[in-house]
Design an enzyme around this catalytic site. Sequence first.
Site, PDB file in Angstrom:
ATOM      1  N   THR A  29       0.815  -1.212   0.000  1.00 14.33           N
ATOM      2  CA  THR A  29       0.000   0.000   0.000  1.00 14.33           C
ATOM      3  C   THR A  29       0.851   1.265   0.000  1.00 14.33           C
ATOM      4  OG1 THR A  29      -1.500   1.264   1.419  1.00 14.33           O
ATOM      5  CG2 THR A  29      -0.119  -0.319   2.526  1.00 14.33           C
ATOM      6  N   ASP A  30       0.245   2.362  -0.416  1.00 13.27           N
ATOM      7  CA  ASP A  30       0.955   3.657  -0.360  1.00 13.27           C
ATOM      8  C   ASP A  30       1.098   4.157   1.079  1.00 13.27           C
ATOM      9  OD1 ASP A  30      -1.738   4.327   0.115  1.00 13.27           O
ATOM     10  OD2 ASP A  30      -1.848   5.838  -1.475  1.00 13.27           O
ATOM     11  N   GLU A  31       0.292   3.583   1.993  1.00 15.50           N
ATOM     12  CA  GLU A  31       0.291   4.091   3.376  1.00 15.50           C
ATOM     13  C   GLU A  31       1.617   3.871   4.082  1.00 15.50           C
ATOM     14  OE1 GLU A  31      -3.152   3.498   5.727  1.00 15.50           O
ATOM     15  OE2 GLU A  31      -4.495   3.555   4.013  1.00 15.50           O
ATOM     16  N   TYR A  48      -1.946  -0.551  11.027  1.00 11.89           N
ATOM     17  CA  TYR A  48      -2.103  -1.206   9.720  1.00 11.89           C
ATOM     18  C   TYR A  48      -0.882  -0.967   8.846  1.00 11.89           C
ATOM     19  CZ  TYR A  48      -3.362  -1.550   4.783  1.00 11.89           C
ATOM     20  OH  TYR A  48      -3.346  -1.840   3.433  1.00 11.89           O
ATOM     21  N   LYS A  89       2.119  -3.555   7.446  1.00  8.19           N
ATOM     22  CA  LYS A  89       2.376  -3.748   6.018  1.00  8.19           C
ATOM     23  C   LYS A  89       3.830  -3.381   5.698  1.00  8.19           C
ATOM     24  CE  LYS A  89      -0.149  -4.616   3.031  1.00  8.19           C
ATOM     25  NZ  LYS A  89      -0.549  -5.925   2.419  1.00  8.19           N
TER      26      LYS A  89
END
Length: 370
Positions: A145-147, A171, A175
């Site tokens: 993810t970009d997060e 989260y 990741k």
Amino acid sequence: MYFVVEHQEKALQQTILVTGGAGFIGSNFVLQSVGSGDRVINLDKLTYAGNLENLQQIRSHPDHVFVRGGIEDNDVVGQLLAKFRPTAVVNFAAESHVDRSIHGPEEFVLTNLLGTFRILDTCLKHWRTLKGQARDSFRFLQVSTDEVYGSLSADEPGFREQTPYSPNSPYSASKAGADHLVRAYFHTYGMPVLTTNCSNNYGPFQFPEKLIPLMILNALEGRSLPVYGDGLNVRDWLYVEDHCEAIALVLEKGRPGETYNVGGESEKTNLEVVDVICTILDELHVVSAPHRNLIQYVQDRPGHDRRYAIDCSKLKQELGWQQRETFATGIRKTVAWYLSHQQWIKNIHSAEYRKWIDTNYAGRNANCEA
Ligand code: NAD
Ligand code: TDX
């Protein structure tokens, strides 16, 4: 003549082990892969987010094998690798909702970090037994993810593959840890891995805990549309099928050890997103128009990242990927999909779902300051 065609198709067919293939993005990917002639072994634990109804179209398709199980189960994963000898493993399986990670981070560490470690390690053991072409062509693709890159200010350029990791939620931290393990398995063991870091997805089959389907379903039911904080947080929206095509392309042509950013190049504030949904619903579901009246500003998400934006020029230039949908076309399709899948929506309304809605929203008093 029929048999000749059949034989040619089978000769070209690749077998992919997909994890989390009953979730939102995973099921879209499985449908796309089986549709394009691949055989998919689909390993999913069927948590609250997994839904076999998403795979209804390929229920008895000979090229889809569904197995209920966890990525952390070395025995199951090892047996599937030995039996089906996939050319690739695509790891979608995850706990994926930021708000849930705030209420209960442990599941995120167990699945996203420990689970990814386990399946990665089992794949390494399997890969080491392979010889020749089978060994050269094997790939492990981590869907990320970009997060993991953290939060951008209004005027910063989008995240690039070189942007340092700076995760802010349980989260994104889980990741990020998984991505580091995947990277380490390339550098330490030479395992042929790939990583994709994608921005916010939307489209059919998304579980209605995430912004877009939650707003559509609440609006249809005449419930309030809970906008966190001032509603000006920005996300970069990508239609799910475009993401799935990017993953297939990276599998086919990506260079082992590389990461590829995937994005919609479609930045919107949350308020803009909710506003577009209301406009489309006013047109397609006139009975309860104007839907905008349902917007309610509520207490913000703790540690809420202000802005995400992806620079996906590497994927475009190196592999020739291009989004097919704009936000305008994708969101219209998405709203129409939810309107025409009332039974899917009904079946989602489990006791677990109602409990989550209470957990996340009951304590968020309407925020009069915004
Ligand atoms: P989702 O929550 O809809 O689906 C997750 C799926 O994984 C479910 O089917 C669930 O049953 C399964 N699962 C959970 N734990 C498992 C385990 N231990 N073993 C096997 N299966 C398990 O998630 P999604 O939105 O489809 O996201 C898929 C992947 O894409 C995730 O890795 C997520 O981090 C990543 N991602 C999502 C987005 C997004 O906007 N949704 C954007 C970028 C990246
Ligand atoms: O009720 C809500 N009200 C609201 O204002 C919800 C559920 C969300 N929001 C805001 C928070 C975010 O700024 O909308 C934005 C999008 O929220 P989510 O749909 O929860 O997505 P986000 O937190 O951005 O994370 C998503 O994108 C990256 C996915 O859930 C992740 O799995 C993915 O990695």
